[in-house]
Structure formats: C-alpha cells, structure tokens
Design an enzyme around this catalytic site. Structure first.
Site, mmCIF file in Angstrom:
data_model
loop_
_atom_site.group_PDB
_atom_site.id
_atom_site.type_symbol
_atom_site.label_atom_id
_atom_site.label_comp_id
_atom_site.label_asym_id
_atom_site.label_seq_id
_atom_site.Cartn_x
_atom_site.Cartn_y
_atom_site.Cartn_z
ATOM 1 N N PHE A 67 -0.869 -1.804 -3.604
ATOM 2 C CA PHE A 67 -0.038 -0.737 -4.159
ATOM 3 C C PHE A 67 -0.698 -0.089 -5.396
ATOM 4 O O PHE A 67 -1.125 1.073 -5.367
ATOM 5 C CB PHE A 67 1.351 -1.327 -4.459
ATOM 6 C CG PHE A 67 2.191 -0.546 -5.417
ATOM 7 C CD1 PHE A 67 2.366 0.830 -5.266
ATOM 8 C CD2 PHE A 67 2.846 -1.186 -6.467
ATOM 9 C CE1 PHE A 67 3.161 1.552 -6.162
ATOM 10 C CE2 PHE A 67 3.639 -0.484 -7.351
ATOM 11 C CZ PHE A 67 3.789 0.895 -7.211
ATOM 12 N N ILE A 68 -0.830 -0.846 -6.477
ATOM 13 C CA ILE A 68 -1.369 -0.262 -7.717
ATOM 14 C C ILE A 68 -2.867 0.021 -7.554
ATOM 15 O O ILE A 68 -3.363 1.085 -7.945
ATOM 16 C CB ILE A 68 -1.123 -1.197 -8.925
ATOM 17 C CG1 ILE A 68 0.382 -1.472 -9.094
ATOM 18 C CG2 ILE A 68 -1.707 -0.592 -10.204
ATOM 19 C CD1 ILE A 68 0.720 -2.563 -10.110
ATOM 20 N N ASP A 116 -10.982 -6.822 -1.199
ATOM 21 C CA ASP A 116 -9.579 -7.108 -0.889
ATOM 22 C C ASP A 116 -9.532 -7.938 0.382
ATOM 23 O O ASP A 116 -10.330 -7.700 1.303
ATOM 24 C CB ASP A 116 -8.814 -5.781 -0.710
ATOM 25 C CG ASP A 116 -7.311 -5.955 -0.871
ATOM 26 O OD1 ASP A 116 -6.725 -6.709 -0.064
ATOM 27 O OD2 ASP A 116 -6.723 -5.351 -1.784
ATOM 28 N N ALA A 148 -6.345 -8.142 -7.733
ATOM 29 C CA ALA A 148 -5.968 -8.977 -6.585
ATOM 30 C C ALA A 148 -5.171 -10.185 -7.053
ATOM 31 O O ALA A 148 -5.531 -10.840 -8.029
ATOM 32 C CB ALA A 148 -7.214 -9.438 -5.835
ATOM 33 N N TYR A 166 4.191 -18.163 -10.638
ATOM 34 C CA TYR A 166 3.517 -16.846 -10.682
ATOM 35 C C TYR A 166 3.275 -16.428 -12.132
ATOM 36 O O TYR A 166 2.170 -16.022 -12.503
ATOM 37 C CB TYR A 166 4.365 -15.786 -9.966
ATOM 38 C CG TYR A 166 3.886 -14.372 -10.218
ATOM 39 C CD1 TYR A 166 2.742 -13.883 -9.598
ATOM 40 C CD2 TYR A 166 4.579 -13.527 -11.092
ATOM 41 C CE1 TYR A 166 2.287 -12.585 -9.846
ATOM 42 C CE2 TYR A 166 4.143 -12.228 -11.339
ATOM 43 C CZ TYR A 166 2.989 -11.759 -10.714
ATOM 44 O OH TYR A 166 2.554 -10.480 -10.973
ATOM 45 N N LYS A 218 -0.269 -15.756 -14.280
ATOM 46 C CA LYS A 218 -0.636 -14.533 -15.004
ATOM 47 C C LYS A 218 -1.051 -14.866 -16.440
ATOM 48 O O LYS A 218 -1.991 -14.303 -16.972
ATOM 49 C CB LYS A 218 0.543 -13.548 -14.992
ATOM 50 C CG LYS A 218 0.832 -12.970 -13.629
ATOM 51 C CD LYS A 218 -0.118 -11.837 -13.299
ATOM 52 C CE LYS A 218 -0.870 -11.980 -12.033
ATOM 53 N NZ LYS A 218 -1.818 -10.915 -11.744
ATOM 54 N N ILE A 253 23.485 -4.393 -4.997
ATOM 55 C CA ILE A 253 23.193 -4.683 -6.407
ATOM 56 C C ILE A 253 23.462 -6.162 -6.658
ATOM 57 O O ILE A 253 24.565 -6.655 -6.390
ATOM 58 C CB ILE A 253 24.068 -3.811 -7.317
ATOM 59 C CG1 ILE A 253 23.697 -2.338 -7.113
ATOM 60 C CG2 ILE A 253 23.930 -4.236 -8.774
ATOM 61 C CD1 ILE A 253 24.572 -1.360 -7.880
HETATM 62 P P1 NAD Z 1 -0.127 -5.747 -4.038
HETATM 63 O O1 NAD Z 1 0.296 -6.987 -3.291
HETATM 64 O O2 NAD Z 1 0.137 -4.426 -3.405
HETATM 65 O O3 NAD Z 1 -1.674 -5.824 -4.392
HETATM 66 C C1 NAD Z 1 -2.397 -7.029 -4.463
HETATM 67 C C2 NAD Z 1 -3.672 -6.844 -3.656
HETATM 68 O O4 NAD Z 1 -4.445 -8.034 -3.758
HETATM 69 C C3 NAD Z 1 -3.403 -6.623 -2.165
HETATM 70 O O5 NAD Z 1 -4.180 -5.544 -1.704
HETATM 71 C C4 NAD Z 1 -3.831 -7.930 -1.519
HETATM 72 O O6 NAD Z 1 -4.274 -7.752 -0.180
HETATM 73 C C5 NAD Z 1 -4.916 -8.381 -2.465
HETATM 74 N N1 NAD Z 1 -5.171 -9.819 -2.446
HETATM 75 C C6 NAD Z 1 -4.262 -10.836 -2.485
HETATM 76 N N2 NAD Z 1 -4.900 -12.023 -2.443
HETATM 77 C C7 NAD Z 1 -6.234 -11.753 -2.405
HETATM 78 C C8 NAD Z 1 -7.414 -12.550 -2.355
HETATM 79 N N3 NAD Z 1 -7.352 -13.906 -2.333
HETATM 80 N N4 NAD Z 1 -8.618 -11.935 -2.324
HETATM 81 C C9 NAD Z 1 -8.712 -10.579 -2.335
HETATM 82 N N5 NAD Z 1 -7.641 -9.768 -2.354
HETATM 83 C C10 NAD Z 1 -6.421 -10.351 -2.407
HETATM 84 O O7 NAD Z 1 0.548 -5.827 -5.464
HETATM 85 P P2 NAD Z 1 0.537 -4.807 -6.705
HETATM 86 O O8 NAD Z 1 1.942 -4.585 -7.054
HETATM 87 O O9 NAD Z 1 -0.360 -3.669 -6.437
HETATM 88 O O10 NAD Z 1 -0.091 -5.732 -7.854
HETATM 89 C C11 NAD Z 1 -1.390 -5.524 -8.381
HETATM 90 C C12 NAD Z 1 -1.554 -6.383 -9.638
HETATM 91 O O11 NAD Z 1 -0.596 -5.969 -10.625
HETATM 92 C C13 NAD Z 1 -1.306 -7.869 -9.415
HETATM 93 O O12 NAD Z 1 -2.258 -8.612 -10.151
HETATM 94 C C14 NAD Z 1 0.095 -8.097 -9.983
HETATM 95 O O13 NAD Z 1 0.249 -9.424 -10.444
HETATM 96 C C15 NAD Z 1 0.130 -7.093 -11.096
HETATM 97 N N6 NAD Z 1 1.517 -6.680 -11.445
HETATM 98 C C16 NAD Z 1 2.242 -5.895 -10.599
HETATM 99 C C17 NAD Z 1 3.535 -5.517 -10.984
HETATM 100 C C18 NAD Z 1 4.393 -4.628 -10.124
HETATM 101 O O14 NAD Z 1 5.497 -4.253 -10.573
HETATM 102 N N7 NAD Z 1 3.992 -4.247 -8.917
HETATM 103 C C19 NAD Z 1 4.064 -5.951 -12.205
HETATM 104 C C20 NAD Z 1 3.288 -6.763 -13.018
HETATM 105 C C21 NAD Z 1 2.006 -7.107 -12.641
#
Ligand code: NAD
Length: 311
Positions: free
Chosen positions: A7-8, A27, A73, A140, A144, A199
């Site tokens: 996503f991000i 990825d 990731a 989790y 982090k 909700i």
């Molecule tokens: P997401 O699940 O869409 O993205 C994570 C990506 O990592 C995916 O593309 C997945 O395929 C890849 N991945 C997972 N395990 C892997 C591995 N062993 N090797 C290689 N790739 C791997 O989630 P996101 O929301 O895009 O999160 C991105 C980052 O932001 C993460 O580190 C997450 O902890 C952090 N984060 C997200 C949020 C949020 O609100 N979405 C909030 C706080 C922190």
C-alpha cells in the site's frame, strides 16, 4: 526499497519514479500486489525483485549500488502478531537486521525505516509527542520498536545513517479492507455495497488519519534531512477524528444511504491517538497537505473503481 508492492510502498514508488529515480523494489508479494506497480510496467528504471527481506543474499543483491534504502516490508497486522508472534518478529526484526546489515556492507548513504504509532501503546498524554515513553502492547508493536533500536544501533556502531518514522493511521487508495488500520477501507467497502457501517464500541475513540501521499512526502524528506542517531519522527496530521465522525464523512461522501451499527468494542483497543507533528515539522519541514475530506474522496473514488471492476 523493500515492501514497494504494498500500500504505502507503491505510492512511494510512484513518487520516486515521477522524480526520475532509478528504483529497485524487493517484495515477497505476501500482501503486496503487482497491480500496484502496473503503471510502471514498461519503465526501464523500475526493477522488481521477488524475494524476502530475511534472505541476506537477495537483500544484498538488491541494495548493491543503491544510495538510499526505504525499508517498508513487514507483516503489518496486530492480530497476526498475536496469533503468530515468532513469524512476525522473524520477518519484522530479523528482516530489518538483514536489510541494515546489507546497507552497512554496501555503504548505503541513508536508510529510512517505517515504524508505527503502535510503539506508544495507550499513551499517557495527548497529543503524542516523541518524548512520551513507549509502551508497545502487541508483538507487532514490539517488532516496530525493535526496528527503531536496530536503526539507532547500526548508526552508533557502524556509522550507517538512518532514521525511523512513526506512521499514524495511514489511509488512501490501494489499502486493502481488513488490513491494519483499515477502518476507512472497511467503512467505504460497507457503504459502497449498501451495508451498515459497523462501529466498534461507542465510536468516540479518536485516531489521527494521515493520507498516504503526505506519508510519502514525510518519508522523502526524512531521506534527505540531517538527524541525530536514534531520532524518531511522528508522521500524522496533528488532528484527531472520532470513528463516529469518520463514519459520517464516509456516509455523506458515498451518497448518504448507509446507517451505522455499534458492535462490541475491540479488545485492547486504545481510546485516543493523535500525533504531535512539531518535530517533523521543525526538523524535516513536513506539513501535511491533504485534508480528510479530500483524502476520503480520493480513496472512495478508487474503491468505487475497484467495485465496478469486480461487478
Ligand atoms: P502492506 O502490507 O501493504 O505492505 C507491506 C509490504 O511488505 C507488502 O508489499 C508485502 O508483500 C511486503 N512484505 C511482507 N513481508 C515481506 C518479506 N518477508 N519480504 C519482502 N517483502 C515483504 O502494508 P503498508 O500499510 O503499506 O505498510 C508499510 C509499512 O508501514 C510497514 O512497515 C508498516 O508496519 C508501516 N505502517 C503502516 C501503517 C498503516 O496505517 N498502513 C501504520 C504504521 C506503520
């Protein structure tokens, strides 16, 4: 970049490609999707490697000749971490150690790591600034926090320049319903399919929802800013929105037909969360630019297209 199909990460890919950067994505596609990168399928400057951040050979190959590494990731799920703590800690902590070690070996100039507001647990005061003691609850959240400490340790021990960003509740197109902090995509999905919005609890709990493109901006700023070893930055908007308020926005932006139902509160849910973004503002020059209605409108438009494509 790790996690660039997610996503991000895929929004970060978009911005870097628009800036004419040469980008390598590592990825494993466990939650990431090719569709998120399809826009760049013919671009010769995007290289996609399918592999795990826990595989040191693959990681070393991916970071070779790279100046800046964005490490996103992770297994991004509190419930998954409660059910399978070892797996989540392996991926998130050992994966980060593997990425940082490869960066050290290949003289990467700067690493930016995605941490989370989850490290604060149930905060002692609001707004949450970076000096509030951390108190992670889920495995989790612990993973982090461990990532942040690893970044600091690699800087102090090996001189690897790095920074960790504590993202708050990120939302926007490509976020999958059901994911971590996916309340916006869940509500939108419910509204678009004519169901009631569920909700959890009384709905007066608040969150700091930050649009994904603002998160990308903060992440890029962090990659070029001078920071102290171990320094962390909140990435949010500094504005709290209640879940009831969010539901009303989504109902009105999707045509006003849905109602809401209240179900049992989520076990262990924290009551209020809102970031102080003073540090990111002062030190990184970060100012969020997408207000909640604009961000929701864009997210809903994207989800409508997904809906239409499925029907
Ligand atoms: P997401 O699940 O869409 O993205 C994570 C990506 O990592 C995916 O593309 C997945 O395929 C890849 N991945 C997972 N395990 C892997 C591995 N062993 N090797 C290689 N790739 C791997 O989630 P996101 O929301 O895009 O999160 C991105 C980052 O932001 C993460 O580190 C997450 O902890 C952090 N984060 C997200 C949020 C949020 O609100 N979405 C909030 C706080 C922190």
């Amino acid at each position: 970049m790790t996690g660039g199909a997610g996503f991000i990460g895929s929004h970060l890919v978009d911005r870097l490609m628009e800036l004419d950067c040469d980008v390598t994505v590592l990825d494993d596609f466990s939650t990431g999707e090719w569709a998120n990168l399809v826009r760049w399928r013919d671009a010769s400057t995007l290289h996609v490697v399918k592999g795990s951040v826990c595989d040191s050979k693959v990681v070393e190959e991916a970071v070779r000749d790279t100046s800046i590494v964005f490490h996103l990731a992770a297994i991004v799920s509190v419930p998954a971490s409660v059910e399978r703590p070892r797996e989540v800690l392996d991926t998130n902590v050992m994966g980060t150690a593997t990425v940082l070690d490869a960066c050290r070996i290949h003289d990467v100039e700067r690493v930016v790591v995605a941490s989370s507001s989850a490290v604060y647990g149930d905060p002692a005061r609001l707004p949450i600034d970076e000096s509030i003691p951390v108190a992670p609850i889920s495995p989790y959240a612990v993973s982090k926090l461990a990532q942040e400490h690893l970044v600091a340790s690699f800087e102090r021990t090996y001189g690897l320049s790095g920074v960790a960003l504590r993202y708050f509740n990120v939302y926007g197109p490509r976020q999958q319903p059901g994911g971590y902090a996916g309340v916006i995509s869940i509500f939108t999905e419910q509204a678009l399919s004519g169901r009631s919005l569920t909700i959890e609890g009384d709905g007066e709990q608040t969150r700091d929802f930050v649009y994904v493109e603002d998160v990308v901006t903060a992440t890029l700023l962090a990659s070029v800013s001078q920071t102290e070893p171990g320094e962390v930055f909140n990435v949010g908007t500094g504005r709290a929105l209640s879940i009831n308020g969010l539901a009303q926005h989504i109902i009105s932006l999707t045509g006003g037909q849905s109602s809401t139902v209240h179900v049992d509160p989520r076990v262990g849910d924290i009551r209020h969360s809102v970031a102080s973004i003073d540090r990111a503002s002062e030190r990184l020059g970060f100012t969020p630019s997408v207000d909640i209605v604009t961000g929701l409108r864009r997210t809903i438009d994207w989800m409508r297209q997904q809906h239409a494509a499925r029907e």
